[in-house]
Write an enzyme that holds these catalytic residues in place. Sequence first.
Site, PDB file in Angstrom:
ATOM      1  N   ASP A 404      49.252  17.382  14.349  1.00  0.00           N
ATOM      2  CA  ASP A 404      48.283  16.600  15.081  1.00  0.00           C
ATOM      3  C   ASP A 404      48.156  15.288  14.300  1.00  0.00           C
ATOM      4  O   ASP A 404      48.414  15.255  13.112  1.00  0.00           O
ATOM      5  CB  ASP A 404      46.967  17.385  15.073  1.00  0.00           C
ATOM      6  CG  ASP A 404      45.782  16.541  15.460  1.00  0.00           C
ATOM      7  OD1 ASP A 404      45.824  15.968  16.554  1.00  0.00           O
ATOM      8  OD2 ASP A 404      44.827  16.452  14.670  1.00  0.00           O
TER       9      ASP A 404
HETATM   10  P1  ADP Z   1      44.531  13.388  18.207  1.00  0.00           P
HETATM   11  O1  ADP Z   1      45.418  14.140  19.120  1.00  0.00           O
HETATM   12  O2  ADP Z   1      45.216  12.184  17.637  1.00  0.00           O
HETATM   13  O3  ADP Z   1      43.919  14.229  17.148  1.00  0.00           O
HETATM   14  P2  ADP Z   1      42.301  13.501  20.146  1.00  0.00           P
HETATM   15  O4  ADP Z   1      43.020  14.522  20.964  1.00  0.00           O
HETATM   16  O5  ADP Z   1      41.066  13.934  19.472  1.00  0.00           O
HETATM   17  O6  ADP Z   1      43.292  12.803  19.079  1.00  0.00           O
HETATM   18  O7  ADP Z   1      41.947  12.253  21.055  1.00  0.00           O
HETATM   19  C1  ADP Z   1      42.951  11.587  21.789  1.00  0.00           C
HETATM   20  C2  ADP Z   1      42.502  10.257  22.303  1.00  0.00           C
HETATM   21  O8  ADP Z   1      41.411  10.430  23.212  1.00  0.00           O
HETATM   22  C3  ADP Z   1      41.982   9.328  21.228  1.00  0.00           C
HETATM   23  O9  ADP Z   1      43.019   8.568  20.676  1.00  0.00           O
HETATM   24  C4  ADP Z   1      41.003   8.462  22.018  1.00  0.00           C
HETATM   25  O10 ADP Z   1      41.703   7.443  22.691  1.00  0.00           O
HETATM   26  C5  ADP Z   1      40.454   9.395  23.061  1.00  0.00           C
HETATM   27  N1  ADP Z   1      39.175  10.030  22.665  1.00  0.00           N
HETATM   28  C6  ADP Z   1      38.969  11.325  22.414  1.00  0.00           C
HETATM   29  N2  ADP Z   1      37.675  11.567  22.125  1.00  0.00           N
HETATM   30  C7  ADP Z   1      37.056  10.360  22.135  1.00  0.00           C
HETATM   31  C8  ADP Z   1      35.717   9.917  21.900  1.00  0.00           C
HETATM   32  N3  ADP Z   1      34.735  10.753  21.564  1.00  0.00           N
HETATM   33  N4  ADP Z   1      35.466   8.611  22.030  1.00  0.00           N
HETATM   34  C9  ADP Z   1      36.439   7.753  22.355  1.00  0.00           C
HETATM   35  N5  ADP Z   1      37.697   8.107  22.582  1.00  0.00           N
HETATM   36  C10 ADP Z   1      38.017   9.389  22.487  1.00  0.00           C
HETATM   37 MG    MG Z   2      42.749  15.690  15.931  1.00  0.00          MG
END
Ligand code: ADP
Ligand code: MG
Length: 704
Positions: A404
């Site tokens: 991740d």
């Molecule tokens: P990763 O897979 O990199 O760990 P997440 O799955 O948590 O990231 O989130 C993916 C994308 O969704 C983030 O890059 C962001 O653009 C958006 N996102 C998720 N949660 C939030 C939030 N609480 N506020 C703003 N954007 C969010």
């Molecule tokens: Mg994450």
Amino acid sequence: MPSIETCTVCELHAEAVFRVEGMDCSEEVTILERRLQPLKGLEALSADLMHQRLHVKYDAARLTTSAMVDAVSQTGMRMWLEHDEPAASGGGLEWRWRLVLGAGAAVLLGGVLALAGLRATASWCFLAATLAGGTYPVRRALISLRARTLDINVLMVIAVAGALLLGDWFEAASVVLLFAVAQWLEVRTLDRARRAIRALLDLSPPEAIVVRGGAEIRVKVEDLVIGDRVLVRPGDKVPIDGTVSGGRSDVNEAPITGESLPIDKSVGDQVFAGTINGRGAIDVEVTRLRRDTRLARIIHLVETAQAQRAPVQTFVERFARVYTPAVIVVALAVALAPWIAGGDPRMWVYRALVLLVIACPCALVISTPVSVVAALAGAAKHGVLIKGGAHLERLASVTTVAFDKTGTLTRGELKVADVIAVAGGTADQVIALAAAVEARSDHPIARAIAGHAARGSFVIPATNVSEIPGLGAEGRVDRSHVLVGSARFLETRGVAVDVGAESPRALAHTLIHVARDGRLAGTILVADRPRDTARDAIELLRRHVRRVVMLTGDHLGAATAMAAELGVDETHAALLPGEKHAMIATLRAQHGPVLMVGDGVNDAPALAAADVGVAMGAAASDVALETADVALMSDELLKLPYAIRLAQATVGNIRANIAISLILKAAFLALAIAGHATLWMAILADTGASVIVVVNALRLLRAT
Ligand code: ADP
Ligand code: MG
């Protein structure tokens, strides 16, 4: 941990953990099971050979623990509730070894007499030695036969009786003696192994200094209650989990996280039992009882993991169940051969006796559990919790590692780098809107935005807030509907997002778009740095796996830029949690077994879908600790290549152990049938193999 827990559902189903002395081989487990299973009210039994423990589930209305203890004592083994004092030993071990010493003396005397030419008297000495040394094996053999199993004692007694009948009295005496020495050696080695493993995990001090009524008193850690104030002096071990309520110091959390770095602790910070206080004295307010501390949970998890069987182990045990009767049949055939094919019956019977001794597969059966247990304990010392032998085996076979991005490959300490407002608005307005929606969220992006806003203006949290995992969040601010999140999120809500996501600035950042009432208000550029060791960890991983993949919900531009920086082979961006889950299946189909590393909270589905799910930073999060197959207590990515290396070393170790025992058995089988093996050689080979196997496995405790 209490020894008896009542089931919370019905209060009648109880579980107890016993220690069993004398349970050293799988045959003894079978004897125990045969003895206990008929008891009314007994529901489930599982024996943990390595720790000499027996886990019992039973109906407390129908069965008592003392009834079980009595039943077991009839087998010659001793059992007591894990945290009780053991019942006084009936001198069982004592007389056993005294008889062996007597037997040794008799054999020596007999030898001297024989050299002096007094053959007849010497023979009587040998017979006496056989009887003395044989008393204990005969007793054990009878117990085993009553439970309708064949253990090494039965095979030995038959072999010795046979030797006596053949008139080989010296042979009989020396076999009995060697068998006793061999068993002593085996018990000693296993005991050493058990102690080495327990020492690794037995980390927290037994006593604490408490301030009660103004006086400082020493109390046992199990007598501490929540709210007690404990003094921890410089250099002392922290005795219990709690919050610092006075003073400041640096604490080494290596016993929990495996990371030997001093961490600053001041008022309000959490400290854990077993960690080592540095230069300052601190007051700690107790927040957890001894049995609930993080360390206690880790120990509990490791012990549960160690009690689970690895697939190889099940295989080996199935093999052993066929092997022993098969060799006995061969022995019978060999003994009967002269009557069918002619030849010297004396010689063939003797060969058959040797075969009987070889029929015991003890080294083979012990080979896998010792390796697994040693590896799991060694890993725990490095802050890597592996939840059982099966996971260890799968860890060794992984060919793809999927990471991740946010919070795993990166630090997850995000910062707002820039705010771009669309024409007509201001950056401050954009931040204020976003912060209002994100105020209550725990996502690293939300925390970055809320933290940034807190420096400028006062934020009134939005109403009707909902967070959509992997996409963003929405809510009502001043009667307008506000969306905060990825381009994909806004597009699904019909908001066109048109910012140059391919521009160099965008590539270095995560882009969070903010929309108000269906129109884009602006974009927040959030920066996150990769962890310091991410690049090195990926490079090391490449020695063990074929493919390193990044899975992220972030936009493709930022993801690819970071992938290039870290040396990741393959990047999948803009994924929702559910799509990460599906991507795992695709990766498995393409490249083989997949290991997924995530933060354990919002990556849970992907972690569960992977062949091995690894959660980071488990020292801080209970969820991560419980859900993953492998939990890294610290946030150190380098633990990952370590874990895979250890798993591969363990599988190698198990293979070596199985090979050692099988080759020795096969060699002796051949020698015995050809008539070149003697009884005492067979016994030495059997125990020698057990000792070699245990010593070899213990090397894993020190593997780095
Ligand atoms: P990763 O897979 O990199 O760990 P997440 O799955 O948590 O990231 O989130 C993916 C994308 O969704 C983030 O890059 C962001 O653009 C958006 N996102 C998720 N949660 C939030 C939030 N609480 N506020 C703003 N954007 C969010
Ligand atoms: Mg994450």
